[in-house]
Design an enzyme around this catalytic site. Structure first.
Site, PDB file in Angstrom:
ATOM      1  N   SER A  94       0.830  -1.197   0.000  1.00 36.21           N
ATOM      2  CA  SER A  94       0.000   0.000   0.000  1.00 36.21           C
ATOM      3  C   SER A  94       0.872   1.257   0.000  1.00 36.21           C
ATOM      4  CB  SER A  94      -0.950  -0.034   1.198  1.00 36.21           C
ATOM      5  OG  SER A  94      -1.947   0.952   1.087  1.00 36.21           O
ATOM      6  N   HIS A 129      -7.937  -5.182  -0.129  1.00 33.67           N
ATOM      7  CA  HIS A 129      -6.716  -4.413   0.093  1.00 33.67           C
ATOM      8  C   HIS A 129      -6.203  -4.713   1.506  1.00 33.67           C
ATOM      9  CE1 HIS A 129      -4.159  -0.809  -0.628  1.00 33.67           C
ATOM     10  NE2 HIS A 129      -4.233  -0.683   0.686  1.00 33.67           N
ATOM     11  N   ASP A 145      -9.466  -4.356  -5.485  1.00 32.77           N
ATOM     12  CA  ASP A 145      -8.895  -3.238  -4.744  1.00 32.77           C
ATOM     13  C   ASP A 145      -9.215  -1.925  -5.458  1.00 32.77           C
ATOM     14  OD1 ASP A 145      -7.402  -1.521  -3.243  1.00 32.77           O
ATOM     15  OD2 ASP A 145      -5.458  -2.388  -3.752  1.00 32.77           O
TER      16      ASP A 145
END
Length: 763
Positions: A424, A722, A692
């Site tokens: 991320s 995610h 995602d």
């Protein structure tokens, strides 16, 4: 079953059920069931052509035929999941509607929830069509700060989202992960109800346990409160909630289930400049200065994790930098023998939206990596926004990376192979640290493994971003708050500014007394809320329930006290400097605290998002078809005549469109970096999630690298949310996805000669 067959089957069943319940008399339940099946029929017939048009051109946005992944495909897949669930439920109703055991109320509530979800998915499909008709050929992101992006943000805050967080929560994900998502959502709304009502973080968590029962048994109540929280509460709430895993009790439980390692130490790197050799001429050096942005020079914390105790990891020089994390535990096991230094080193950057979590949160899966890879890992505890916005985190990560390269012997590695890994926000830092290393002329890593990275922080509509309307872990409003905080748009606030004066023992005494108080209040609140909930249920009215719940939430959670004036002069100067030097009109790279003359242009003048000529013609034909169907391709035409998506009942909220030039900086949004900068990156391996909201970040970044001839791979895991790395031990699917990340890292750490020898012979 293909889309058209599924739609026809659903329409047939809906018509049959509609006719049956219409003939059951004037009862309210029968009327509602008849209406819901009429709605299912209408929405399914309207949705099928829109999905078909998206699916017909989705292949044009794939990286290659072996990697069918982009936001258009994900949106179609999500809609198919909703249609499939309604088809299954319609068959069940048709088979059991005459049975005396048929649970009318339960099935009605579930059908109404999924009808609402289907209606909102139809709205998203129309938005995706508008993106397809408006974007440049081959582009997944809408270019420009206004236009369709601003229009979507205005629509987003008015669209109803609670249906996706109640009975339909996580319907698009693998079934094995849905109970966990439900637990997270219940914990979130319970935590939000007590946020800022108590001063003790542990007390908030304890009180939330007592009030979570009513949210567990009433999905509609949970969905309404989830929608309110995600739209109204600020970044400090999300920071507090995501940091729950930092509580010692929870982190200890997580570590008990993780691999046992010999070394897990927190090390404080002194803020002292050092020299690094240039790769072009090792006789020349460049000075690596300590981080300076916003708060001035300061130490950088890193966590060293190693499965075995290796040479150098117990040296006096390293021990002098070890930072205590609490009382030392008596080690009863015999002292392990030191093993030789590993040839490899992994430098990890944790995720958390740039605003939350630390290396401690990600330690469980990093321990497993250290065991499987046989290499030491350092995880960087970079400073978090909004207290330390861009470029502080980048400066600290780059400083720590350079220090690790120079002092790899102390970390138990020879440094022959170095891999950057992150998830991320950490994936974003992997790319930007590598870009900065290349700009400085120092050694770049041998490869990058980025899991579901954020490469585009500028506000830009894309097909996968539309999924944020229903994503329980990454709603668009939360994503926007995190990006704004990292960009310096969120004001820094310190509601507990008196904590420093209390001292450590004072804090312990205060938190202990507050926890006891919170437990008493929490138990009383639980009994009252349960009795109130039971009374409301007996009246069979849902609107008063939602309204009383809304009143029970502390209004103080929606207002923040203003921070002290005049305490952030250095931070303000840094932001002004970045804004002045990040203008999109200039061709110079914005200098950061550590300025480099040769970073290249900040405006990606040579960025190429265009398709090959033959693909561009195919997409142009699809756009013409969309324009002919809609009558016009103008952005102002939101939905076809007669279709009205459901609107939120939470009241008007604001989601400002943050368009500072800072977010266009290539060191913040690497997708916007010019070609000459991207060509300096090492081999890149991206592991993304098909569902995602940031999938398009991965797909477009991989396509840009592939177009430049850069080595890049993109692997997309199905049906996972995610942040799956933090859920690696939860189920079989998350374990397999985490193993895929380890496989990519192992590929980077394997020397090219050994990798070529291990490769299978060509057929």
């Amino acid at each position: 079953m293909d889309l058209r067959t599924m739609t026809q089957s659903l329409v047939t069943l809906a018509e049959d059920n509609m006719a049956f319940f219409s003939s059951q008399g004037p009862g309210e339940t029968a009327r509602r069931l008849s209406n819901v099946f009429a709605g299912v029929r209408e929405q399914a017939l309207g949705l099928e052509p829109a999905l078909g048009s998206l699916l017909s051109v989705a292949h044009l946005f794939d990286l290659d035929p072996e990697t069918p992944a982009n936001g258009y495909r994900s949106l179609v897949h999500t809609a198919r999941c909703c249609l499939a669930h309604l088809l299954h439920k319609s068959r069940y109703v048709a088979s059991n509607r005459r049975s005396i055991f048929f649970r009318t109320s339960h099935n009605l509530a579930e059908l109404e929830a999924y009808l609402a979800a289907l209606t909102q998915l139809r709205a998203l499909a129309y938005y995706a069509q508008r993106l397809l008709a408006t974007n440049r050929p081959g582009g997944l992101f809408f270019e420009g700060d206004e236009g369709l992006t601003a229009d979507f943000l205005r629509e987003y805050v008015t669209l109803h989202k609670g249906c996706f967080y109640g009975r339909c929560l996580g319907f698009q994900f693998t079934p094995s992960i849905r109970p966990f998502l439900q637990t997270i959502s219940i914990g979130l709304v319970s935590f939000g109800e007590h946020y800022k009502r108590n001063e003790s973080g542990l007390g908030v968590t304890a009180s939330s346990l007592f009030t979570s029962g009513r949210f567990a048994i009433d999905p509609e109540l949970r969905g309404a409160e989830f929608e309110r929280i995600t739209q109204n509460l600020d970044v400090h709430f999300w920071k507090a909630f995501w940091n729950i895993t930092e509580i010692e009790v929870l982190s200890s439980l997580a570590n008990m289930a993780s691999a046992t390692v010999r070394v897990s130490r927190l090390i404080s790197l002194p803020p002292e400049a050092f020299e690094m050799p240039l790769t072009s001429d090792p006789k020349l050096t460049v000075t690596i200065s300590p981080p300076l942005a916003h708060t001035g020079p300061g130490p950088v914390l890193i966590r060293l994790i190693s499965y075995d105790l290796r040479e150098g990891q117990d040296s006096e020089e390293l021990n002098s930098m070890v930072k205590s994390e609490g009382p030392r535990i008596l080690e009863l096991r015999p002292r392990p023998q030191q093993t030789s230094r590993s040839r490899s080193l992994v430098v990890x950057f944790h995720g958390g939206g740039f605003v939350a979590q630390t290396s401690k949160s990600h330690e469980p899966y990093l321990k497993s990596w250290a065991q499987e890879l046989g290499a030491p890992i350092i995880s960087i505890d970079y400073s978090l926004a909004p207290e330390a916005p861009f470029p502080r985190a980048l400066e600290e990560c780059f400083f720590a990376y350079c220090w690790a390269v120079k002092h790899c012997a102390l970390l138990g590695s020879t440094g022959e192979r170095i891999c950057l890994a992150g998830d991320s926000a950490g994936g974003n830092l992997c790319f930007t640290v590598a870009l900065r290393a290349a700009a400085y002329g120092v050694r770049v890593p041998d490869g990058i493994m980025a899991a579901y990275p954020a490469t585009m922080l500028q506000s830009a509509a894309s097909p996968s971003r539309l999924l944020s309307l229903m994503d329980p872990l990454l709603p668009l409003s939360v994503l926007s708050k995190c990006v704004s905080a990292y960009a310096g748009a969120e004001t820094e606030e310190h509601p507990n500014s008196d904590e420093k004066a209390l001292g450590m023992m004072g804090l312990v005494r205060r938190d202990t007394s507050l926890l006891l108080r919170d437990l008493r209040l929490g138990a009383s609140s639980w009994l009252n809320s349960f009795l109130e909930f039971s009374g409301q249920k007996s009246q069979k009215t849902s609107a008063p329930t939602v309204e009383s719940m809304r009143r029970s939430v502390s209004e103080a959670a929606l207002a923040q006290p203003e921070g002290p004036v005049g305490t952030d002069s250095l931070k303000i100067l840094t932001l002004k400097d970045l804004n002045l030097k990040s203008s999109s009109e200039t061709s110079e790279t914005p200098e950061m605290s550590l300025s480099v003359e040769t970073l290249g242009p900040s405006t990606p003048s040579d960025v190429n998002f265009f398709l090959r000529p033959e693909d561009a013609r195919e997409e142009a034909e699809a756009k013409e078809g969309l324009s002919a169907k809609d009558g016009s391709s103008r952005v102002s035409n939101a939905f076809p005549e007669g279709f009205h998506p459901r609107r939120t009942s939470q009241g008007a909220t604001q989601m400002p469109l943050y368009s500072s030039p800072i977010v266009k900086n290539p060191f913040m949004s690497p997708l916007l970096a010019p070609d000459n900068m991207l060509k300096t990156l090492p081999p890149v391996h991206i592991v993304a999630c098909a569902l995602d909201p940031m999938l398009d970040d991965s797909x477009m970044f991989a396509r840009r690298l592939r177009a430049l001839g850069q080595p890049v791979t993109l692997r997309v895991v199905e049906d996972l949310p995610h942040g799956f790395l933090s859920l690696a031990s939860l189920c079989r699917e998350t374990r397999q996805a985490a193993e895929l990340c380890v496989e990519r890292i192992r590929l980077i750490l394997t020397p090219p000669a050994a990798a070529a020898a291990a490769a299978p012979p060509p057929l």
